[in-house]
Design a protein around this motif. Sequence first.
Motif, PDB file in Angstrom:
ATOM      1  N   MET A  37       0.832  -1.199   0.000  1.00 27.88           N
ATOM      2  CA  MET A  37       0.000   0.000   0.000  1.00 27.88           C
ATOM      3  C   MET A  37       0.873   1.259   0.000  1.00 27.88           C
ATOM      4  O   MET A  37       0.541   2.237  -0.652  1.00 27.88           O
ATOM      5  N   GLY A  91      -3.488  -0.718   6.995  1.00 31.07           N
ATOM      6  CA  GLY A  91      -3.805   0.201   5.906  1.00 31.07           C
ATOM      7  C   GLY A  91      -3.794   1.643   6.346  1.00 31.07           C
ATOM      8  O   GLY A  91      -3.671   2.550   5.532  1.00 31.07           O
ATOM      9  N   SER A 122      -7.271  -1.136   1.067  1.00 31.27           N
ATOM     10  CA  SER A 122      -6.522  -2.174   1.782  1.00 31.27           C
ATOM     11  C   SER A 122      -7.475  -3.150   2.470  1.00 31.27           C
ATOM     12  O   SER A 122      -7.201  -4.348   2.528  1.00 31.27           O
TER      13      SER A 122
END
Lengths: 412, 242
Positions: free
Chosen positions: A304, A393, A336
């Motif tokens: 990410m 995330g 995510s």
Amino acid sequence: MNFVESITGSWKIITRSKVRSFLTMLGIVIGVMAVIIVMSVGAGAQSLILNQIKSVGSNTVGVMPGAAEEDGPPASVMGIVITTLTYEDGKEIEKKGCDCIEALTMYVSGNETITLEDTTVNTTFTGTTASYLDVEDTSVEEGRFFSEDEEKGVARVVVLGDEVKEKLFGDQDVIGRKIRMKKVNFTIIGIMKKRGISGFQNQDDQVFIPISTAQKLLLGIDHVSMVRAKVDMAENVDKAMESMRIILRDRHDIDSDEKDDFVVRSMAQGLEALGTVTNALKFFLVAISAIALVVGGFGIMNIMLATVQERTREIGLRKAVGAKSRDITLQFLVESVVITFVGGVLGIIFGVLISVLVAYVAQKMGYKWDLVVTLSSILLGCGVSIGIGLVFGIIPARRASKLNAIEALRYE
Amino acid sequence: MSTSLIRINDLKKQFENEEVITKVLHGIDLNIDQGEFVAVMGPSGSGKSTLMNILGFLDKLSTGTYQFENQDVSKLEDDELAEMRSKKIGFIFQSFNLLNRSTTLENVMLPLFYTDMPKKERVKRATELLTKVGLEHRLDYTPNKLSGGEKQRVAIARALVNKPDVVFADEPTGNLDSKSGLQVMKILQDLNEDGNTIILVTHERYTAEHAKRIVKVRDGLIEEDYRVEKRQWAKQNGELAK
């Protein structure tokens, strides 16, 4: 900004580079799969062990010779031969013990080669008493079991386990025929009912002979290796155990300040101890698979972060056309979470499939293995994967949201 | 008399970076009315981009005042600036800044994603604008299948999709061949004729002369501010007007 559209948008982004997305979520797939499998196979193995023990009878009480340390196993289990428990001990318990003891049997055993003309088969012989069938809750398929007279009279009779009979005779009639063990001729009087694996022993791959015969002709001993009693009701197990202890202490001349030279254990105690061990083992394995999940989570975070960098210009553009910081945070967080959730779902699917396969194979092999896939493990898998998406995330998403629009637009 | 859109007074901007303070704008006064077509000119480093970023709500000013449609916007927070960009501004960039994996239609719809307009309406509006810039047959194309001129027309449609009060065009012809460049200028001139306010940033005199007014920036100050007397007119096909 529309939440549902963020999800479909993320789905689009994920599906347009399938290989990369799959590799990204692989850690989560494996982690969730491992957790599901461990929980399912763990429960299956537990069921197998419990089924094995229950097949012996849960209202049974065993007496083994030799003292034990606290809750540890009796010395006899550790491979030390102890000769203090005798046939007469058993008979005394049968006579004077609690009325709640329905039946009592004793065992000695060994390995021996059986000869039939030119054929030989290696197997286990169990010397036991006529009451064996009552205690073990089984019966003969053909012919009969030996009588109490034969039990005491060193009779040369044998009852074959189903598998031994198959190996030696195939489909032939066997009652009345003779086999040899250690140069002693035995007359076959019966065939046991097929029982499969029970009490960690293949019950069909052994032969049963009167206990006196086994002691005198095959083993040359006077003691027995175990006494087992069947109690009428679970509530009476403690009472039965106490009565057995009193009788044995008396017979063995044990002073009140001395320890028992034998161990009386109920199956319930065994189950409890085993339950503790298997639960601990299961917890340990789940903890190990959780490590895979954490590793997977860091993998997601890494990708990410790379994605945020890759899409810097996109982020700049989105900001320029009116996206607020929280829109950007949400976008990447949703992405995510979608990745980890999809990974989690795949992990659950694979995990359940493998669990089913393991159970199927185990059942085919004759084990009493229950397929246990609980809803809670599936929900746990979903929850954990979403949680990992959120936890791992958030850092990339916050980083994306903090990008300066002007610099991001100029980013090459 | 036309109504005031942008009014800035003694605008200063400095960047503070690890104890180094760079002063970029030294006190700018500028008024722009609705319906104007202003070209901001200046060499690189003159501060014209910074001025544009502040006017376009991408950056905050250090001191001075900025009134947009008679509302003081000097002290807006980040989210409020985003709100202004979302509702009042359209941007056209030199390098187009299209999302390469999204279709033309999706690209044009992007600004509306951050409004509460229903999806159906967004699609309708974006389709209308793509038709207006002559790309109704390219709705499903991704930008990499488009020519430079077509890309910039998509970007113009995107800049207009939220019905902005002012369109900022930062070197919109900089990455285009002269013919495509002129097509883009033609569209901008048509938009202005329809009443849209346009602020163009360029360093090319010729491009700047398509506007009605030129503001020259140098060293963080306005050097010149004048009406274009011999205005250039781009034609539909990208040819020069004779």
